[in-house]
Motif scaffolding. Sequence first.
Motif, mmCIF file in Angstrom:
data_model
loop_
_atom_site.group_PDB
_atom_site.id
_atom_site.type_symbol
_atom_site.label_atom_id
_atom_site.label_comp_id
_atom_site.label_asym_id
_atom_site.label_seq_id
_atom_site.Cartn_x
_atom_site.Cartn_y
_atom_site.Cartn_z
ATOM 1 N N VAL A 154 2.550 28.614 -21.364
ATOM 2 C CA VAL A 154 3.476 27.636 -20.788
ATOM 3 C C VAL A 154 3.166 26.240 -21.305
ATOM 4 O O VAL A 154 4.070 25.469 -21.677
ATOM 5 N N ILE A 155 1.891 25.890 -21.334
ATOM 6 C CA ILE A 155 1.493 24.567 -21.837
ATOM 7 C C ILE A 155 1.887 24.422 -23.311
ATOM 8 O O ILE A 155 2.405 23.375 -23.733
ATOM 9 N N ARG A 156 1.648 25.449 -24.091
ATOM 10 C CA ARG A 156 1.992 25.400 -25.516
ATOM 11 C C ARG A 156 3.512 25.322 -25.707
ATOM 12 O O ARG A 156 4.012 24.556 -26.544
ATOM 13 N N ARG A 157 4.262 26.089 -24.917
ATOM 14 C CA ARG A 157 5.729 26.103 -25.023
ATOM 15 C C ARG A 157 6.340 24.751 -24.686
ATOM 16 O O ARG A 157 7.231 24.253 -25.402
ATOM 17 N N ASP A 158 5.864 24.139 -23.600
ATOM 18 C CA ASP A 158 6.508 22.931 -23.090
ATOM 19 C C ASP A 158 5.915 21.628 -23.620
ATOM 20 O O ASP A 158 6.599 20.595 -23.615
ATOM 21 N N PHE A 159 4.651 21.684 -24.064
ATOM 22 C CA PHE A 159 3.999 20.450 -24.511
ATOM 23 C C PHE A 159 3.480 20.524 -25.945
ATOM 24 O O PHE A 159 3.005 19.515 -26.484
ATOM 25 N N GLY A 160 3.518 21.705 -26.536
ATOM 26 C CA GLY A 160 3.036 21.857 -27.902
ATOM 27 C C GLY A 160 1.533 21.697 -28.032
ATOM 28 O O GLY A 160 1.028 21.368 -29.109
ATOM 29 N N SER A 161 0.823 21.926 -26.948
ATOM 30 C CA SER A 161 -0.631 21.733 -26.931
ATOM 31 C C SER A 161 -1.343 23.075 -26.773
ATOM 32 O O SER A 161 -1.009 23.860 -25.885
ATOM 33 N N ASP A 162 -2.316 23.322 -27.639
ATOM 34 C CA ASP A 162 -3.133 24.540 -27.540
ATOM 35 C C ASP A 162 -4.367 24.231 -26.706
ATOM 36 O O ASP A 162 -5.274 23.542 -27.168
ATOM 37 N N ILE A 163 -4.388 24.726 -25.484
ATOM 38 C CA ILE A 163 -5.518 24.428 -24.601
ATOM 39 C C ILE A 163 -6.553 25.550 -24.602
ATOM 40 O O ILE A 163 -7.573 25.445 -23.923
ATOM 41 N N ALA A 164 -6.299 26.618 -25.380
ATOM 42 C CA ALA A 164 -7.083 27.834 -25.196
ATOM 43 C C ALA A 164 -8.279 27.998 -26.106
ATOM 44 O O ALA A 164 -9.239 28.673 -25.740
ATOM 45 N N HIS A 165 -8.267 27.418 -27.293
ATOM 46 C CA HIS A 165 -9.227 27.833 -28.303
ATOM 47 C C HIS A 165 -10.333 26.825 -28.625
ATOM 48 O O HIS A 165 -11.237 27.130 -29.392
ATOM 49 N N ALA A 166 -10.291 25.648 -28.044
ATOM 50 C CA ALA A 166 -11.368 24.688 -28.282
ATOM 51 C C ALA A 166 -12.648 25.169 -27.607
ATOM 52 O O ALA A 166 -12.606 25.673 -26.483
ATOM 53 N N PRO A 167 -13.796 25.056 -28.286
ATOM 54 C CA PRO A 167 -15.063 25.431 -27.645
ATOM 55 C C PRO A 167 -15.248 24.687 -26.330
ATOM 56 O O PRO A 167 -15.067 23.467 -26.264
ATOM 57 N N GLY A 168 -15.571 25.420 -25.278
ATOM 58 C CA GLY A 168 -15.758 24.820 -23.960
ATOM 59 C C GLY A 168 -14.518 24.810 -23.104
ATOM 60 O O GLY A 168 -14.583 24.462 -21.917
ATOM 61 N N SER A 169 -13.354 25.212 -23.665
ATOM 62 C CA SER A 169 -12.133 25.211 -22.858
ATOM 63 C C SER A 169 -12.225 26.180 -21.685
ATOM 64 O O SER A 169 -11.575 25.999 -20.656
ATOM 65 N N GLY A 170 -13.057 27.220 -21.810
ATOM 66 C CA GLY A 170 -13.226 28.182 -20.725
ATOM 67 C C GLY A 170 -14.305 27.819 -19.726
ATOM 68 O O GLY A 170 -14.545 28.565 -18.768
ATOM 69 N N ALA A 171 -14.949 26.683 -19.918
ATOM 70 C CA ALA A 171 -16.001 26.264 -18.984
ATOM 71 C C ALA A 171 -15.436 26.070 -17.587
ATOM 72 O O ALA A 171 -14.314 25.593 -17.412
ATOM 73 N N ALA A 172 -16.221 26.461 -16.583
ATOM 74 C CA ALA A 172 -15.844 26.280 -15.170
ATOM 75 C C ALA A 172 -14.481 26.880 -14.863
ATOM 76 O O ALA A 172 -13.633 26.273 -14.214
ATOM 77 N N GLY A 173 -14.267 28.115 -15.337
ATOM 78 C CA GLY A 173 -13.020 28.816 -15.053
ATOM 79 C C GLY A 173 -11.801 28.142 -15.641
ATOM 80 O O GLY A 173 -10.718 28.161 -15.056
ATOM 81 N N GLY A 174 -11.970 27.553 -16.839
ATOM 82 C CA GLY A 174 -10.855 26.891 -17.504
ATOM 83 C C GLY A 174 -10.735 25.414 -17.202
ATOM 84 O O GLY A 174 -9.820 24.747 -17.699
ATOM 85 N N LEU A 175 -11.645 24.879 -16.414
ATOM 86 C CA LEU A 175 -11.615 23.454 -16.100
ATOM 87 C C LEU A 175 -11.811 22.610 -17.365
ATOM 88 O O LEU A 175 -11.284 21.504 -17.470
ATOM 89 N N GLY A 176 -12.548 23.156 -18.330
ATOM 90 C CA GLY A 176 -12.726 22.435 -19.586
ATOM 91 C C GLY A 176 -11.397 22.141 -20.257
ATOM 92 O O GLY A 176 -11.167 21.026 -20.762
ATOM 93 N N SER A 177 -10.498 23.112 -20.261
ATOM 94 C CA SER A 177 -9.183 22.893 -20.872
ATOM 95 C C SER A 177 -8.382 21.865 -20.088
ATOM 96 O O SER A 177 -7.624 21.078 -20.665
ATOM 97 N N ALA A 178 -8.529 21.851 -18.766
ATOM 98 C CA ALA A 178 -7.792 20.908 -17.928
ATOM 99 C C ALA A 178 -8.250 19.475 -18.153
ATOM 100 O O ALA A 178 -7.435 18.541 -18.132
ATOM 101 N N VAL A 179 -9.539 19.276 -18.339
ATOM 102 C CA VAL A 179 -10.045 17.928 -18.611
ATOM 103 C C VAL A 179 -9.433 17.399 -19.904
ATOM 104 O O VAL A 179 -9.035 16.226 -19.996
#
Length: 366
Positions: free
Chosen positions: A226-251
């Motif tokens: 959804v984030i990629r579709r609507d904002f063109g942003s890849d939140i999934a693959h950066a190292p640390g994006s899965g930290a704290a249950g995905g909180l890394g991607s949210a930051v």
Amino acid sequence: MKVVVACDSFKGTVSSLRICELAERAAGGSCALTAIPIADGGEGTVDCFMYALGPQARRISVEVHDLYMRPVTASFCLCGRTAVLETASVAGLDPNRLQVAQATTYGLGQLILSALDSGARDIIIGLGGSGTNDCGMGMAAALGARFTAADGAEVPLCGEGLAAVDKVDISALDPRLRSCRFRAACDVDNVLYGPKGAAYVFAPQKGADACCVDMLDLGMRRFAEVIRRDFGSDIAHAPGSGAAGGLGSAVKFFLGGELVSGIDLSLDAAGFDAAVKDADLVITGEGCVDSQSLRGKAPYGVARRCEGKRVVCLCGKKGEGCEALLSAGISQIVCINPDGTDYAAAAENCEEYMYRTLKKLISDCE
């Protein structure tokens, strides 16, 4: 002889600050001892920064909500316009209620708002020790974001709500966020989803069975799509994006922040490099050392700064893959518990076992 002790907390049993006190008692003036409380972004991070920054730092306590939306008092460190927050203080793992699919980071968003209200514009967020897996939805919602399903209904701000998200509205995010610098103090480099992602690697420790893990992973994939579709942003693959249950991607996405090494932040604040420059022995450690210790945990971070020195790593448990630390700058791994000690006895006697181990190590080097 000069000895430097820089141990992370042994989670739930003995804090980093207390380990420093035990080291001073164990040394008893027999050597030049420097004891430094450290943290890699988990519990104790605020305490370590309070210690490192000294009288210029203030502790601010506020009423927020925990990971199950129960009222809780949490605190953060404020020094000038810099604030240090700890996810574990508001969304930390609750061993008495392991229901990760229902857990939320909403309280962290409330803590960020309090830091903003206190004038902070450079905000460090320790990500370690979370009991959540919501991709930071709760945090973002507290800051003004909205998450809705295809029919327009708001979704639960927790892991089980991820798969239902069809619309993410960030138009009402607190405008002060745009003038802030955010750094997430991270101790892992896992991506958002997949075999090495947040759900498969960490959710079982937070109470998820196999079916729940699959559900959470699928939800995180859907959320990222959804984030990629609507904002063109890849939140999934950066190292640390899965930290704290995905909180890394949210930051990164909602706050425009960066993920940094939690242990390096802690060591820098404490002046570790100067303290260790002429040390004969460095003692570090954490509660459990295993293969994850090489992915940004405190002992590995300490060892990287101690090239050519004897570095002993203390632990309460040697997990699978811990031997890899011996080729990464650690000279010796020492379990503080006597052979055959069960968890209950280890937890009850942790301070005594820590003191005995520190005393022996220091005495052997005199």
